[in-house]
Scaffold this active site. Structure first.
Site, PDB file in Angstrom:
ATOM      1  CB  CYS A 125      40.504  68.204  77.367  1.00  0.00           C
ATOM      2  SG  CYS A 125      39.838  66.619  76.799  1.00  0.00           S
ATOM      3  CG  HIS A 181      44.176  67.538  79.106  1.00  0.00           C
ATOM      4  ND1 HIS A 181      43.332  66.845  79.949  1.00  0.00           N
ATOM      5  CD2 HIS A 181      43.921  67.082  77.845  1.00  0.00           C
ATOM      6  CE1 HIS A 181      42.598  66.013  79.229  1.00  0.00           C
ATOM      7  NE2 HIS A 181      42.933  66.141  77.954  1.00  0.00           N
ATOM      8  CG  ASN A 189      41.789  62.639  78.013  1.00  0.00           C
ATOM      9  OD1 ASN A 189      41.271  63.397  78.820  1.00  0.00           O
ATOM     10  ND2 ASN A 189      42.031  62.984  76.756  1.00  0.00           N
TER      11      ASN A 189
END
Length: 329
Positions: free
Chosen positions: A123, A256, A286
């Site tokens: 990520c 993020h 996500n």
């Protein structure tokens, strides 16, 4: 005559989401068929996610990257053949090798022999890739870079584990970065601590044609949350210091897009109003390395992010890795 200082700046952005939008209720209905209980209310309360997008079985990570890249190149108004560096941040590549970046280079028809490689920082991948491309450009090794974050995380989700399968989605985001005498990327910071590798991982590997170990994503949610909120503020402050900016000089924060609670915690610790934080996790879930460039492109195209404004991006992911960059758009 003194040589002018070389910088890198963002010329254009692009993104792509596969068309299969799956709401929380639709996902809950799918899981219920296997006896897994969850609900829209449960997911929203813990994550802020309302929907995510899943790629079709025959769609690859490079397919998603291709569309996002095309849109970024069009927005940047550059000749694809001028792109002499391609970096793809992904943890879900098409193949063990060659790299997704090489596959993307071929799909774009770029024949100039420029460098192309993948970055695997989960990520944090886009933050890593952006900082690396900036360094290549500042040192004169490359002039025009295509940086893509692209993922098909739906391929590594265990849909019998409601604590993880509700969180992730598929997508891609891209930016074109070019050499400039005007400052663009102002400061970056990257970090990792491999001693935390077990709290977020997909531990499987290919061994003589057989997958050894689990090919599904595993996560210790509480441990990830605790570590994330600790390191994100610190790395953001470090990047701001390198950029010689104070938090109040930041126009937009793009964290993020992992979990609304982690995102708001970092925003609050930096003393920024929530209105300055770009949020797309509600609609995208996500998307790992794709989440930051996806959110950036959304905010550029809807007119929130304007030329000359200061943007802070920050990411944290498996490894454990974390990073941040500050740039003038």
């Amino acid at each position: 005559m003194a040589q002018s200082t070389l910088y890198s700046r963002v010329l254009g952005t692009g993104s792509y989401l596969p068309p299969d939008r799956v709401t929380n209720q639709e996902l809950a209905d799918r899981l219920a068929k296997d006896g897994i209980e969850t609900s829209d209310e449960w997911i929203v309360a813990r994550t802020g996610i309302h929907a995510r997008h899943f790629a079709a079985p025959d769609v690859t990570t490079s397919d998603l990257a291709f569309v996002a890249a095309q849109r970024a190149i069009e927005a940047a108004d550059v000749d694809p053949q001028s792109i002499d560096l391609i970096i793809v941040a992904t943890s879900t590549p098409d193949f063990v090798f060659p790299s997704t970046a090489c596959l993307l280079q071929n799909k774009l028809g770029i024949k100039n022999g420029g460098a192309a490689f993948d970055v695997q920082a989960v990520c944090s991948g886009f933050a890593y890739a952006l900082a690396m491309a900036d360094s290549f450009i500042r040192t004169g090794q490359h002039r025009t870079a295509l940086i893509v974050g692209a993922e098909t995380f739906s391929r590594i989700l265990d849909f019998k584990d409601r604590t993880t399968c509700v969180l992730f989605g598929d997508g891609a985001g891209a930016v074109v970065l070019s050499a400039s005498e005007e400052p663009g990327i102002l400061g970056s910071a990257l970090h990792a601590d491999g001693s935390y590798s077990n709290i977020l991982c997909t531990p499987g590997n290919v061994n003589r044609g057989v997958i050894a170990g689990s090919a599904f994503l595993h996560m210790d949610g509480q441990a990830v949350f605790k570590l994330a909120v600790n390191v994100l503020e610190k790395v953001a402050v470090e990047a701001l210091s390198k950029a010689a900016l104070a938090p109040e000089q930041i126009d937009w924060l793009i964290p993020h897009q992992a979990n609304i609670r982690i995102m708001t915690s970092t925003c609050r610790k930096l003393g920024l109003p929530q209105e300055r934080m770009i949020v797309t996790v509600d609609e995208h879930g996500n998307t790992s390395a794709a989440s930051i460039p996806l959110a950036l492109d959304v905010a550029v195209r809807d007119g929130r992010i304007k030329r000359g404004q200061h943007v802070l991006i920050e990411g944290v992911g498996g490894g454990f890795t974390w990073g941040a960059s500050v740039f003038r758009y």
